[in-house]
Design an enzyme around this catalytic site. Structure first.
Site, PDB file in Angstrom:
ATOM      1  N   GLU A 302       0.819  -1.212   0.000  1.00 20.55           N
ATOM      2  CA  GLU A 302       0.000   0.000   0.000  1.00 20.55           C
ATOM      3  C   GLU A 302       0.846   1.252   0.000  1.00 20.55           C
ATOM      4  OE1 GLU A 302      -2.697   2.001  -0.743  1.00 20.55           O
ATOM      5  OE2 GLU A 302      -3.880   0.523   0.365  1.00 20.55           O
ATOM      6  N   ASP A 306       1.290   4.107  -2.985  1.00 28.77           N
ATOM      7  CA  ASP A 306       0.819   5.483  -2.787  1.00 28.77           C
ATOM      8  C   ASP A 306       1.922   6.500  -3.022  1.00 28.77           C
ATOM      9  OD1 ASP A 306      -1.604   4.397  -2.059  1.00 28.77           O
ATOM     10  OD2 ASP A 306      -1.352   4.734   0.086  1.00 28.77           O
ATOM     11  N   SER A 554      -6.952   1.821  -4.288  1.00 29.45           N
ATOM     12  CA  SER A 554      -5.759   2.326  -3.604  1.00 29.45           C
ATOM     13  C   SER A 554      -4.823   3.011  -4.594  1.00 29.45           C
ATOM     14  CB  SER A 554      -5.016   1.178  -2.917  1.00 29.45           C
ATOM     15  OG  SER A 554      -5.747   0.676  -1.826  1.00 29.45           O
TER      16      SER A 554
END
Length: 639
Positions: A302, A306, A554
C-alpha cells in the site's frame, strides 16, 4: 437530528426502529440490530454494579455546517474560496452552555446528586458513575454482558432511549450499543484491535497478481502495464509545479503499513529520475514510523504504491508529506489522524471512542507512551487516503461525528480523497449485509464503504484501460473489472447532498438498477458514491526489491490527489486560494465536460452484476476520470 448529516436513509428491509414505549416521552436514540460475529450474550448485567456513564454533547451550529461549506465551495457563491481559519472553526462549533445545563438538570431531576456529575474540561463530555439500575432507568434500556470467543467480556445494550428534549443535546452515550470493542492484543505481534487500519487484510487493501519478468516503459503497453507515462497520457497531466514552497500534498498511511526507501529509489531509477535521492517528508502521529520489522506485500504494498505514484506525478520539485499514523502496538483509526490535524476534533462531540479508536499514551504499556497528538500537525491542501471501513462496521453516530470533521476540513480549504473500495457493491472482504444487519460472505444486500459515503469527502472509484486499447484512443478506459471491482452504491446512513441531486436523479430516472428494493437503497434520497474515478489496474510498483502488478482504488486515490495538487499549484501561483472541498464544484454545470465519461463495465458483488457504468454520473465510476487541462482551465477561471 442534524438534517444535513443524520436524516438517515434506511433500506426497506432494515429492522424497524424500536417503537416508543407507551405513554413515555422517550425516543430511541441509538440501536443495533445484531450481535457481531464472535460475540455471544452471556447474562444480564448485575443491577448493583457501577458503570462509568459518558454522555457526548452535541456541538453548536452543526445544523448549519452544510450551508457554511456550500458558501465557500460552490463556484456560484460570492464567498467561493474564502476558507475559514482553525480558530474560526473551533469558535463556531464549540459546545453550548445550554446543552451542558439541560443534560445536567435532567440527571439531577432523575435523582443523581449534582456532586456526582462531572463536566469535562473541554465541555464535550458529561461523566457520571452510576449503577446499572440507574443507567437502565435513565435510558429505558437493559445492560448485558457479552463474551467473545477469546474470553474477553464487553458491556453493552441493544438500544437506549432519551427524552426528546435531551436527545437534541446528546450525540451518543457510552457504554451503549457500540460493539467495535478492541480485543486485547497478543504479545509478540503488531496491533490487533478490531478496527486497526493498516493491519494486513483490514479494510481496503491493494491486490497483486505477482511479480513481472521485464520492465516496461512504452505507451503501447498501457493496457497491460500502467506506469507514470500512461497516467500522464490518459489524463493530460503535463505540468511543472512552480508554487512548491506554499503548496502541499499529504498521503496518509497506517502502521504497520510502511514504505521502503529502497523501493522508492528502485522505482525512481526506472520511472521517475527526479525522485532519485528524495524521500517523503514523514510526520509521525501517535508514534507512527516507517517500520521495517514486518515486510512483504501485505505490509509494504500500500505505502509503496501510494508514494511512488503520488510523488512521481507531482514531480520531484513538490514535497509530499507522509502522515505515518499509529504505533506498532495500538495502531490507529481515522480519528487518531484527524485529532492530529485538527485540535478541535480531539474533543469534538465528546472526543474519541476508545472502543474503536486507539488511546495514547498506551494505557497498557509497551506502545507509544507520549501524549496523544492533538492539533500538532498542519493539514496539507490535498490529503489522499487509500484505506476504508464498511459503513456497517460503525454506528451511525460514530460515522456522523467523523463526517462532520471532513466538513470542517473542507471549510478550512482542505481536499479530502478516499478510495471507494475494491469489491463492487459488496463491502471489504466481499462481505454483504443480511436483513438483521450482520455482514457475511453469503449476504445479499449491497454494503457501501466508509468514509466514501460521507457527503464531505471525494470518493474515488477505479477504471482500467480496455484490453487491446491505446491510451491515445478517444475513450480508452472502462470500469475496472480485472482482479478488483470499483466500489460504488448508495449510503444507508447519509442523505443525498444537494450538489449531487441533479446527477444522481438523472441516473436513477434514465438507468434505474433492475434490483429489488430489498437489496439496495432505492429511495433516491441517499448519498451516492463514487464521485470520480481514476485508473486502478495493472500498476507497476516496486515492492520489496521486485516489480509487481498492483490493483485497487488504492491506486486511484493518490493519482487523483496528485492531479488536484497540481491544480492547486497553478491557483496559488495566480494568487488564489486552494480548491478545498471540490464536490459542489465538480458536480456543477460550470464543470460539465471536464471529465472523461466512462460508459462501459460494472461493479459486481453480493451475487449480482452490480451497477452499470453509463453516460453521465454512475455508481461505478462517478462523473468519470480527470481531464487535467480542462479542469485546470476551469478552476483558474474561478475567483
Amino acid at each position: 437530528m442534524r438534517c444535513s448529516l443524520t436524516t438517515f436513509v434506511t433500506l426497506s428491509l432494515a429492522v424497524a426502529s424500536l417503537a416508543r414505549p407507551a405513554l413515555s416521552p422517550y425516543n430511541v436514540h441509538e440501536k443495533r440490530s445484531a450481535i457481531p460475529a464472535g460475540w455471544s450474550h452471556t447474562r444480564r448485567h448485575e443491577s448493583a454494579a457501577t458503570i462509568p456513564l459518558r454522555i457526548a454533547l452535541k456541538q453548536n451550529n452543526l445544523e448549519f455546517i452544510d450551508e457554511y461549506l456550500h458558501d465557500v465551495s460552490h463556484p456560484k457563491s460570492s464567498n467561493y474560496g474564502k476558507h475559514w481559519s482553525a480558530g474560526e472553526i473551533a469558535r463556531k462549533f464549540s459546545p453550548s452552555e445550554e446543552s451542558i445545563s439541560t443534560v445536567r438538570d435532567w440527571l439531577v431531576e432523575n435523582g443523581l446528586a449534582s456532586e456526582r456529575i462531572r463536566v469535562s474540561s473541554t465541555k464535550g463530555w458529561i461523566n457520571v458513575d452510576v449503577t446499572v439500575e440507574e443507567a437502565e432507568r435513565l435510558m429505558n434500556t437493559e445492560y448485558n454482558v457479552y463474551t467473545h470467543v477469546s474470553g474477553q467480556e464487553h458491556v453493552a445494550c441493544e438500544a437506549y432511549h432519551l427524552p426528546e428534549q435531551i436527545s437534541a443535546h446528546v450525540d451518543f452515550v457510552l457504554p451503549s450499543v457500540s460493539f467495535d470493542t478492541k480485543l486485547k492484543r497478543r504479545s509478540g505481534s503488531p496491533s490487533e484491535p478490531a478496527h486497526s487500519l493498516g493491519q494486513p487484510g483490514v479494510g481496503i487493501t491493494p491486490k497483486t497478481t505477482g511479480t513481472i519478468s521485464q520492465l516496461v516503459t512504452e505507451l503501447e503497453q498501457c493496457d497491460e502495464y500502467i506506469t507514470p507515462i500512461c497516467l500522464r497520457a490518459l489524463y493530460g497531466l503535463v505540468y511543472e509545479p512552480v508554487s512548491t514552497d506554499i503548496n502541499s500534498y499529504g498521503i496518509v498511511e497506517y502502521t504497520p503499513q510502511a514504505y521502503l526507501q529502497s523501493d522508492l529509489q528502485m522505482f525512481a531509477m526506472n520511472y521517475s529520475t527526479d525522485l532519485i535521492g528524495k524521500e517523503p517528508v514523514m510526520v509521525s502521529i501517535d508514534g507512527g514510523y516507517a517500520q521495517t520489522e514486518y515486510q512483504g506485500f501485505d505490509y509494504n504494498g500500500e505505502s509503496d504504491l501510494d508514494l511512488q505514484y503520488g510523488m512521481t506525478l507531482v514531480t520531484g520539485k513538490q514535497n509530499v508529506t507522509l502522515y505515518q499514523t499509529g504505533d506498532m502496538v495500538e495502531g490507529a483509526s481515522f480519528n487518531n489522524f484527524l485529532d492530529a490535524i485538527d485540535g478541535s476534533y480531539c474533543t469534538f462531540e465528546g472526543g474519541d471512542d476508545y472502543s474503536v479508536d486507539s488511546e495514547y499514551p498506551d494505557p497498557y504499556g509497551g506502545g507509544y507512551e507520549g501524549p496523544e497528538d492533538c492539533g500538532t500537525v498542519t493539514p496539507a491542501y490535498v490529503i489522499s487516503t487509500s484505506y476504508g471501513y464498511n459503513e456497517a462496521d460503525l454506528t451511525p453516530f460514530y460515522a456522523e461525528r467523523q463526517c462532520a470533521e471532513y466538513a470542517k476540513l473542507g471549510l478550512m480549504g482542505v481536499t479530502i480523497l478516499y478510495s471507494s473500495g475494491d469489491d463492487g457493491v459488496a463491502g471489504n472482504g466481499d462481505y454483504c449485509l443480511n436483513p438483521d444487519g450482520t455482514q457475511t460472505a453469503n449476504g445479499t444486500i449491497f454494503n457501501p464503504t466508509f468514509p466514501g459515503v460521507c457527503p464531505y469527502v471525494t470518493s474515488v472509484g477505479a477504471t482500467m484501460v480496455k484490453p487491446g486499447a491505446s491510451v491515445l484512443d478517444a475513450q480508452p478506459e472502462m470500469a475496472c473489472m480485472e482482479v478488483i471491482y470499483s466500489g460504488g452504491g448508495f449510503s444507508n446512513y447519509f442523505t443525498m447532498p444537494s450538489y449531487q441531486k441533479t446527477a444522481v436523479d438523472y441516473y436513477l430516472e434514465n438507468y434505474p438498477p433492475n434490483y429489488p428494493a430489498s437489496i439496495w437503497n432505492s429511495t433516491g434520497m441517499s448519498r451516492a458514491l463514487p464521485d470520480i474515478a481514476a485508473n486502478g489496474a495493472n500498476y507497476v510498483v516496486a515492492v520489496d526489491g521486485e516489480f509487481e502488478l498492483v490493483y485497487g482504488t488504492s491506486c486511484s486515490s493518490p493519482v487523483s490527489g496528485a492531479i488536484f495538487t497540481m491544480i492547486n499549484d497553478a491557483r496559488l501561483a495566480a494568487g488564489k486560494s486552494p480548491i478545498g472541498f471540490i464536490n459542489p464544484t465538480i458536480y456543477s454545470t460550470d464543470f460539465a465536460g471536464a471529465f472523461n465519461d466512462i460508459t462501459e463495465g460494472s461493479n459486481p458483488g453480493c451475487g449480482t452484476e452490480g451497477y452499470n457504468a453509463t453516460v453521465g454520473w454512475d455508481p461505478v465510476t462517478g462523473l468519470g476520470t480527470l481531464n487535467f487541462p480542462v479542469l485546470l482551465e476551469k478552476w483558474l477561471a474561478l475567483p
